[in-house]
Write a protein that holds these residues in place. Structure first.
Motif, short mmCIF file in Angstrom:
data_model
loop_
_atom_site.label_atom_id
_atom_site.label_comp_id
_atom_site.label_asym_id
_atom_site.label_seq_id
_atom_site.Cartn_x
_atom_site.Cartn_y
_atom_site.Cartn_z
N SER A 80 -14.55 32.73 -30.47
CA SER A 80 -15.22 34.02 -30.64
C SER A 80 -15.71 34.13 -32.08
CB SER A 80 -14.24 35.16 -30.33
OG SER A 80 -13.15 35.11 -31.23
N ARG A 81 -16.46 35.16 -32.35
CA ARG A 81 -16.93 35.35 -33.73
C ARG A 81 -15.76 35.49 -34.69
NH1 ARG A 81 -22.56 38.90 -33.42
NH2 ARG A 81 -23.71 37.26 -32.31
N GLN A 108 -14.32 32.11 -35.30
CA GLN A 108 -15.16 31.35 -36.22
C GLN A 108 -14.92 31.78 -37.67
OE1 GLN A 108 -19.29 30.59 -35.18
NE2 GLN A 108 -18.85 31.03 -33.03
N CYS A 109 -14.68 33.06 -37.86
CA CYS A 109 -14.36 33.55 -39.21
C CYS A 109 -13.02 32.98 -39.68
CB CYS A 109 -14.31 35.07 -39.23
SG CYS A 109 -15.93 35.86 -39.02
N CYS A 122 -17.06 35.12 -43.62
CA CYS A 122 -16.82 36.51 -43.22
C CYS A 122 -15.89 37.19 -44.21
CB CYS A 122 -16.17 36.56 -41.84
SG CYS A 122 -17.09 35.70 -40.56
N CYS A 130 -19.35 44.14 -31.13
CA CYS A 130 -18.44 43.04 -31.45
C CYS A 130 -17.33 43.49 -32.39
CB CYS A 130 -19.22 41.89 -32.08
SG CYS A 130 -20.50 41.20 -31.02
N LEU A 175 -19.19 41.20 -37.74
CA LEU A 175 -19.15 40.66 -36.37
C LEU A 175 -20.34 41.14 -35.54
CD1 LEU A 175 -15.33 41.08 -35.67
CD2 LEU A 175 -16.55 38.98 -36.29
N ASP A 208 -25.98 39.58 -35.73
CA ASP A 208 -26.37 38.40 -34.96
C ASP A 208 -27.01 37.31 -35.81
OD1 ASP A 208 -25.42 39.62 -32.65
OD2 ASP A 208 -27.39 40.41 -32.09
N TRP A 249 -23.71 32.38 -36.39
CA TRP A 249 -22.66 32.08 -35.40
C TRP A 249 -23.03 30.83 -34.63
CZ3 TRP A 249 -18.95 35.00 -36.91
CH2 TRP A 249 -19.21 36.27 -37.39
N LYS A 296 -24.97 36.22 -25.98
CA LYS A 296 -23.78 36.78 -26.62
C LYS A 296 -22.97 37.48 -25.55
CE LYS A 296 -24.32 40.42 -29.12
NZ LYS A 296 -24.72 41.32 -30.22
N ASP A 313 -20.51 33.57 -28.74
CA ASP A 313 -21.88 33.08 -28.66
C ASP A 313 -21.89 31.82 -27.82
OD1 ASP A 313 -23.63 34.75 -30.70
OD2 ASP A 313 -21.60 34.52 -31.54
#
Length: 169
Positions: free
Chosen positions: A37-38, A41-42, A49, A68, A78, A81, A85, A146, A165
């Motif tokens: 998820s976002r 990823q962070c 982020c 998000c 988050l 867009d 991502w 998304k 994503d």
């Protein structure tokens, strides 16, 4: 004097119960870690982020939102867009794995692309195990998408939010 003593003893006896109730409500957290998820990823430093990289499980907000960030200004990145991502390649179905750092009784999980509800999974008003996976049919969409996943909590007015994503096709 007896009334004061009874009040003090009663308060002391009830205090642990209040602590347990409050701790249970405050400690429930979860997010999707696969596909990332976002917030995952962070946390993995795939995307740069802010604070969410330290607590990917904390994207909590009122039920019914479609963002998000769960409406949490602290995690507003988050919702961006254009932040770079990475999209995970998937076919017409994808399996999403939630990780819970502290489980909470669950109403349901919901999966959306745009305003279309793709799948809803009942939580049976139970606490989930430390991980839960759901396979979702993505329908006829293709290309970059998304997906918004929502974990609706049974005993609060809040939900946890995660965007993933995807590159569908």
């Amino acid at each position: 004097m007896n009334k004061r003593l009874i009040a003090a003893v009663s308060g002391a006896a009830l205090a642990p119960a209040f602590v347990v109730v409050l701790a249970g409500a405050a400690s429930a957290h979860g997010y999707i870690n696969s596909p990332p998820s976002r917030q995952a990823q962070c946390a993995q430093r795939t995307v740069q982020c802010g604070d969410i990289k330290y607590e990917p499980q904390s994207v909590e907000g009122p039920k019914g939102l479609r963002s998000c960030s769960g409406g949490n200004a602290r995690f507003a990145e988050l919702d961006n867009d254009a932040l770079g991502w990475r999209a995970t390649p998937v076919g017409r179905t994808a399996t999403f794995r939630w990780t819970f750092t502290a489980a909470h009784r669950t109403s349901n999980w919901q999966y959306y692309i745009g305003n279309t509800l793709l799948k809803e999974v009942s939580g049976n008003d139970a606490q989930p195990p430390s991980t839960v996976s759901h396979t979702v049919n993505l329908g006829n969409v293709s290309g970059r998408q998304k997906l918004l996943a929502v974990w609706n909590i049974a005993d609060t007015t809040n939900a946890f939010y995660a965007c993933v994503d995807l590159q569908v096709g």
